[in-house]
Design an enzyme around this catalytic site. Structure first.
Site, mmCIF file in Angstrom:
data_model
loop_
_atom_site.group_PDB
_atom_site.id
_atom_site.type_symbol
_atom_site.label_atom_id
_atom_site.label_comp_id
_atom_site.label_asym_id
_atom_site.label_seq_id
_atom_site.Cartn_x
_atom_site.Cartn_y
_atom_site.Cartn_z
ATOM 1 N N MET A 30 -1.964 32.606 26.564
ATOM 2 C CA MET A 30 -0.553 32.762 26.929
ATOM 3 C C MET A 30 0.020 33.991 26.231
ATOM 4 O O MET A 30 1.234 34.104 26.050
ATOM 5 C CB MET A 30 0.232 31.502 26.562
ATOM 6 C CG MET A 30 -0.268 30.281 27.330
ATOM 7 S SD MET A 30 0.963 28.979 27.519
ATOM 8 C CE MET A 30 1.318 28.607 25.823
ATOM 9 N N GLY A 31 -0.860 34.915 25.831
ATOM 10 C CA GLY A 31 -0.398 36.148 25.189
ATOM 11 C C GLY A 31 0.027 35.899 23.752
ATOM 12 O O GLY A 31 -0.393 34.935 23.131
ATOM 13 N N HIS A 34 -3.220 36.997 18.673
ATOM 14 C CA HIS A 34 -3.483 37.145 17.243
ATOM 15 C C HIS A 34 -5.011 37.213 17.067
ATOM 16 O O HIS A 34 -5.760 37.129 18.055
ATOM 17 C CB HIS A 34 -2.864 36.001 16.438
ATOM 18 C CG HIS A 34 -3.181 34.637 16.979
ATOM 19 N ND1 HIS A 34 -4.441 34.083 16.923
ATOM 20 C CD2 HIS A 34 -2.397 33.729 17.620
ATOM 21 C CE1 HIS A 34 -4.422 32.894 17.475
ATOM 22 N NE2 HIS A 34 -3.202 32.645 17.928
ATOM 23 N N HIS A 37 -7.293 34.755 18.971
ATOM 24 C CA HIS A 37 -7.614 35.104 20.360
ATOM 25 C C HIS A 37 -8.701 36.182 20.387
ATOM 26 O O HIS A 37 -9.631 36.134 21.194
ATOM 27 C CB HIS A 37 -6.400 35.691 21.083
ATOM 28 C CG HIS A 37 -5.274 34.726 21.298
ATOM 29 N ND1 HIS A 37 -4.044 34.883 20.687
ATOM 30 C CD2 HIS A 37 -5.178 33.620 22.062
ATOM 31 C CE1 HIS A 37 -3.248 33.903 21.075
ATOM 32 N NE2 HIS A 37 -3.904 33.121 21.901
ATOM 33 N N GLN A 61 3.114 23.599 31.658
ATOM 34 C CA GLN A 61 2.661 22.866 30.473
ATOM 35 C C GLN A 61 3.761 22.713 29.425
ATOM 36 O O GLN A 61 3.518 22.215 28.328
ATOM 37 C CB GLN A 61 1.397 23.490 29.884
ATOM 38 C CG GLN A 61 1.562 24.857 29.244
ATOM 39 C CD GLN A 61 0.209 25.466 28.892
ATOM 40 O OE1 GLN A 61 -0.539 25.919 29.753
ATOM 41 N NE2 GLN A 61 -0.122 25.502 27.612
ATOM 42 N N GLY A 147 -10.411 27.992 21.807
ATOM 43 C CA GLY A 147 -10.417 27.833 20.351
ATOM 44 C C GLY A 147 -10.432 26.360 19.957
ATOM 45 O O GLY A 147 -9.742 25.542 20.566
ATOM 46 N N ASP A 150 -7.083 24.088 19.236
ATOM 47 C CA ASP A 150 -6.461 23.120 20.150
ATOM 48 C C ASP A 150 -7.541 22.125 20.580
ATOM 49 O O ASP A 150 -8.028 22.147 21.720
ATOM 50 C CB ASP A 150 -5.860 23.842 21.360
ATOM 51 C CG ASP A 150 -4.773 24.811 20.921
ATOM 52 O OD1 ASP A 150 -3.840 24.371 20.241
ATOM 53 O OD2 ASP A 150 -4.869 26.006 21.229
ATOM 54 N N GLN A 153 -7.078 19.909 23.688
ATOM 55 C CA GLN A 153 -7.151 20.732 24.901
ATOM 56 C C GLN A 153 -8.613 20.969 25.289
ATOM 57 O O GLN A 153 -8.973 20.893 26.476
ATOM 58 C CB GLN A 153 -6.430 22.054 24.657
ATOM 59 C CG GLN A 153 -6.640 23.091 25.738
ATOM 60 C CD GLN A 153 -5.720 24.278 25.575
ATOM 61 O OE1 GLN A 153 -4.549 24.203 25.900
ATOM 62 N NE2 GLN A 153 -6.231 25.400 25.082
HETATM 63 O O1 PAF Z 1 -4.299 27.472 24.818
HETATM 64 C C1 PAF Z 1 -3.502 28.117 25.531
HETATM 65 O O2 PAF Z 1 -3.020 29.198 25.164
HETATM 66 C C2 PAF Z 1 -3.084 27.541 26.879
HETATM 67 O O3 PAF Z 1 -2.938 26.159 26.825
HETATM 68 C C3 PAF Z 1 -4.011 27.965 28.037
HETATM 69 C C4 PAF Z 1 -5.415 27.402 27.843
HETATM 70 C C5 PAF Z 1 -4.065 29.474 28.123
HETATM 71 C C6 PAF Z 1 -3.455 27.425 29.354
HETATM 72 O O4 PAF Z 1 -2.192 27.929 29.634
#
Ligand code: PAF
Length: 285
Positions: A30-31, A34, A37, A61, A147, A150, A153
């Site tokens: 989501m930009g 850091h 990422h 989300q 990562g 999360d 996720q």
């Molecule tokens: O982890 C994230 O930044 C977001 O949940 C993702 C996986 C890019 C989905 O929008």
């Protein structure tokens, strides 16, 4: 690095990569990039000949009371960092591309989305699973990188990929931390100076519990109490949850007798930022 904004352009590029027989690695983000990422980019660079990153703040989300509108969007900086880290393509679609009018198809991954984070954010994983499946279908990578930060996720996406037979290999990259143990997160920019000063307590609590685990403690309540006591002594956060969960199902367990995760979420008092962290406690070893 090419920056593209439409699904059609992404598909054309993908077809070019495929014609050249090249493996694509994909990093959805989501930009507000850091180093965490960028460590995903490094992992993808080592394994794939082409690396695609998406930057898209996914509205589905976020609940209406959450931080969608103020989520950081430093697009030019992200672009520079992605390029420097070795991305070949930055895919930054618009909301109209991703969710055209009357969009109505959502992915529901079931029980695992209703536990822990799912209790606090009821529709969150429906939005995550939906956008990740859409992005994977658009980019069609051989590998997708996420990562461990999360952790829930990762479990949700793994289950979706397994159960819906999505042809992609998932790669999970260890959490990156600042030198004081604080997890790298795009939301850290919201912390006040005082909150940032206290933030290392989050990982210190987990570390204490891990030490107790390594010394033989297996009772989940005992381990959670060690963390809770550490946080309560600091008085710096409101605890949202401290739990030991099965690493596959995210069901809470009473004893660490299999691969588990010790997961915490705390809220800071001034900025209301959520600080999440987790450690693996592998009782099956
Ligand atoms: O982890 C994230 O930044 C977001 O949940 C993702 C996986 C890019 C989905 O929008």
């Amino acid at each position: 690095m090419e920056t593209i904004h439409t699904i059609q352009e992404m598909r054309q590029l993908r077809a070019r990569f495929r014609a050249a027989g090249r493996a694509v690695g994909f990093i959805p983000t989501m930009g507000a990039l850091h180093d965490g990422h960028l460590s995903l980019v490094t992992a993808a660079r080592q394994e794939c000949s082409h690396v695609v990153m998406s930057v898209y703040v996914n509205p589905t989300q976020f609940a209406p009371n959450e931080d969608f509108s103020r989520y950081p969007r430093p697009f030019e900086l992200d672009r520079a960092r992605a390029e420097e880290a070795g991305c070949d393509v930055l895919f930054a679609p618009t909301d109209a591309e991703m969710y055209p009018a009357r969009f109505a198809s959502y992915v529901n991954v079931g029980d695992v989305t209703e536990r822990l984070e799912g209790v606090l954010r009821p529709d969150h994983y429906r939005g995550v699973a939906t956008v990740v499946l859409k992005l994977i279908n658009i980019v069609q990578p051989e590998k997708a990188y996420f990562g461990q930060k999360d952790a829930q996720q990762v479990v949700v996406i793994r289950k979706m990929v397994d159960e819906l037979n999505v042809p992609v290999a998932l790669e999970v990259v260890p959490t990156l931390r600042h030198c004081d143990g604080v997890v790298m997160s795009s939301r850290n920019v919201f912390l006040t100076a005082r909150e940032r000063e206290h933030a290392p307590v989050i990982s210190q609590g987990l570390q204490r519990a891990r030490d107790a685990f390594q010394a033989g403690a297996r009772d989940a309540t005992v381990l959670c109490d060690i963390v809770r006591e550490c946080y309560e002594r600091s008085g710096a956060f409101k605890v949202e949850y401290i739990a030991v969960a099965d690493a596959q199902t995210f069901e809470e367990v009473a004893a660490v007798d299999r691969p588990t995760l010790l997961l915490v979420s705390c809220k800071t008092p001034e900025s209301g930022t959520r600080l999440l962290d987790n450690v693996v406690l592998d009782g099956a070893r």
